[in-house]
Design an enzyme around this catalytic site. Structure first.
Site, PDB file in Angstrom:
ATOM      1  N   GLU A   1      30.474  51.031  55.569  1.00  0.00           N
ATOM      2  CA  GLU A   1      30.433  50.733  54.136  1.00  0.00           C
ATOM      3  C   GLU A   1      31.424  49.617  53.828  1.00  0.00           C
ATOM      4  O   GLU A   1      32.613  49.731  54.123  1.00  0.00           O
ATOM      5  CB  GLU A   1      30.804  51.974  53.322  1.00  0.00           C
ATOM      6  CG  GLU A   1      30.868  51.696  51.824  1.00  0.00           C
ATOM      7  CD  GLU A   1      31.597  52.781  51.059  1.00  0.00           C
ATOM      8  OE1 GLU A   1      31.575  52.732  49.818  1.00  0.00           O
ATOM      9  OE2 GLU A   1      32.202  53.666  51.703  1.00  0.00           O
TER      10      GLU A   1
ATOM     11  N   GLY B   1      23.993  37.608  44.828  1.00  0.00           N
ATOM     12  CA  GLY B   1      23.574  36.342  45.431  1.00  0.00           C
ATOM     13  C   GLY B   1      24.272  36.079  46.752  1.00  0.00           C
ATOM     14  O   GLY B   1      23.634  35.650  47.726  1.00  0.00           O
TER      15      GLY B   1
ATOM     16  N   GLN C   1      37.298  29.010  47.433  1.00  0.00           N
ATOM     17  CA  GLN C   1      35.906  29.456  47.500  1.00  0.00           C
ATOM     18  C   GLN C   1      34.891  28.341  47.732  1.00  0.00           C
ATOM     19  O   GLN C   1      33.721  28.518  47.490  1.00  0.00           O
ATOM     20  CB  GLN C   1      35.550  30.219  46.219  1.00  0.00           C
ATOM     21  CG  GLN C   1      36.232  31.562  46.123  1.00  0.00           C
ATOM     22  CD  GLN C   1      35.820  32.340  44.894  1.00  0.00           C
ATOM     23  OE1 GLN C   1      35.021  31.872  44.096  1.00  0.00           O
ATOM     24  NE2 GLN C   1      36.357  33.531  44.726  1.00  0.00           N
TER      25      GLN C   1
END
EC number: 2.3.1.48
Length: 455
Positions: free
Chosen positions: A187, A233, A198
């Site tokens: 998980e 996304g 980023q």
């Protein structure tokens, strides 16, 4: 608060004559301060002017040495070209050279600027420093998640974390996950990259590292995670989807359920393929497909252009004979004529619009489908040429109407059939009249088709 007026009123005349007037003294002090300040400002401005003049001269000399400043731009261009060259990886496949660009994060890892560490709470100083860096990033990037909850899971010994660390020890981002080895899944609890980092591909490269690590060191074959709307996304790009093929009995009750999140699953590829080599693998697949296509097609062959138009602009050509490769491609004049023929008739768009409006009209419900013979036994004995809106739609889609006259004939057939079979006091009769009136008004409003009503 002190009453200044009262205090000043008790001062005697002798005292006023025997001391310097306070107002005069304060005024002199203010004027003196202003003069002194003006002098200092002038000196400072003069010093600034001298400094600026020296800086200007230094800049002019430096620019002259660098060729007027253009050398800086050239250096920037050279740096960009060098960066592009470093990012480009080339390899040879079947005699053909292929190249692809690596992510900046991959290049940084090759140069030793960053590394990917797997850490857990083992009480060592460095591991705790990395986990604390991860905790801070998760708390900042996931503001809706309780801070105490993030801390508890990051430091929990049943969880592992893979961190992107910029040397010497700056945490850029990472993933915290909990493996269930005996159930063959893990998980993903938290996944985040620092907001200032980023754009360099850290997220995708991190996920590839995690997949390769889990396959190599555990029995994990699947990833499960709850993604919010902003993360869906990203996870889709990393091979996750919303279709959960893993049986519920395997994971239900083991993973944390988040309200408002979307459960997503990733089924990992066989261990023979490295996710870190995915860019090269995809390019090899493309090269293999192109090779197969070349065996069956000549589409890759580039032929020289026609030279005849350079000397004769009005030259007439026989395409099959005069254009190299055209006949070999399977082209024929019949194909060309067929391709130029419009797929729909000139009235198609208007008929589609009109039929859609008729179908959606409140009075159209009796005419939407053919009359049921079991419900109205003698209908087809009375009506020899039945028609309905669904039949008209089918005929229109199959190009059965060569003209608008044919379309209008079928529409009027619906209304006339209804009025022929039903009494004028019935709902069916009234609906037919309403719908026909609506249709006539629509046709009348169109200047191109209004003349059809006179026929």
């Amino acid at each position: 608060m002190v009453d200044r007026k009262r205090n000043s009123s008790v001062i005697s005349d002798n005292e006023e004559n025997g001391r310097v007037d306070k107002k005069t003294k304060i005024k002199d002090e203010i004027e003196g301060d202003e003069v002194e300040r003006d002098v200092k400002n002038e000196e400072a401005n003069g010093a600034d002017t001298d400094d600026k003049e020296e800086v200007r001269k230094d800049n002019e000399e430096e620019n002259a040495e660098n060729g007027g400043g253009e050398g800086d731009d050239d250096d920037d261009d050279d740096d960009e070209a060098e960066e592009e060259k470093k990012r480009t990886t080339t390899f040879n496949f079947d005699g053909v050279t292929y190249s692809f660009k690596e992510r900046p994060s991959v290049l940084e890892e090759k140069e030793g600027k960053i590394e990917f560490r797997v850490v857990n709470n083992d009480n060592t100083k460095e591991s705790l420093m990395v986990l604390t860096g991860l905790k801070n990033i998760f708390q900042k990037q996931l503001p809706k998640m309780p801070r105490e909850y993030i801390s508890r899971l990051v430091y929990d010994r049943s969880h592992l974390s893979m961190a992107v660390v910029r040397k010497p020890l700056t945490v850029v981002g990472g993933i915290t996950y909990r493996p269930f080895d005996n159930r063959e899944f893990a998980e993903i609890v938290f996944c985040a990259i620092s907001s200032t980092e980023q754009v360099r591909g850290y997220g995708a490269h991190l996920m590839n590292h995690l997949k390769d690590y889990c396959r190599a060191t555990s029995n994990v074959k699947y990833f499960l995670t709850y993604a919010d709307n902003y993360a869906i996304g990203y996870f889709k790009k990393q091979g996750f989807n919303k279709e959960i093929t893993l049986d519920k009995s395997v994971w239900m009750g083991y993973i944390k359920d988040y309200e408002g999140g979307t459960l997503m699953q990733c089924s990992m590829l066989p261990p023979i393929l490295r996710y870190l080599d995915s860019a090269k693998i995809l390019l090899l697949q493309k090269a293999a497909i192109e090779k197969k296509i070349k065996l069956r097609s000549k589409a890759h062959v580039v032929r020289p252009g026609l030279q005849v138009f350079k000397t004769n602009k009005d030259a007439k050509l026989n395409p099959a004979k005069d254009i190299p490769g055209l006949a070999e491609s399977g082209w024929s004049e019949e194909m060309d004529k067929l391709a130029q023929k419009p797929k729909r008739g000139p009235h198609y768009n208007f008929m589609v619009t009109l039929l859609s409006e008729l179908t959606n009209h409140p009075s159209a419900w009796p005419f939407s489908t053919p009359v049921n013979k079991e419900e109205v036994g003698d209908y087809y004995d009375v009506i020899k040429e039945p028609m309905d809106l669904s039949t008209m739609e089918s005929k229109l889609e199959n190009d059965k109407y060569d003209s608008f006259d044919q379309f209008l004939y079928d529409a009027r057939l619906i209304f006339n059939n209804c009025r022929s079979y039903n009494a004028d006091s019935t709902t069916y009769f009234k609906n037919a009249t309403k719908l026909e009136k609506f249709m006539n008004n629509k046709i009348k409003d169109s200047a191109e088709y209004s003349h059809f009503l006179d026929q």
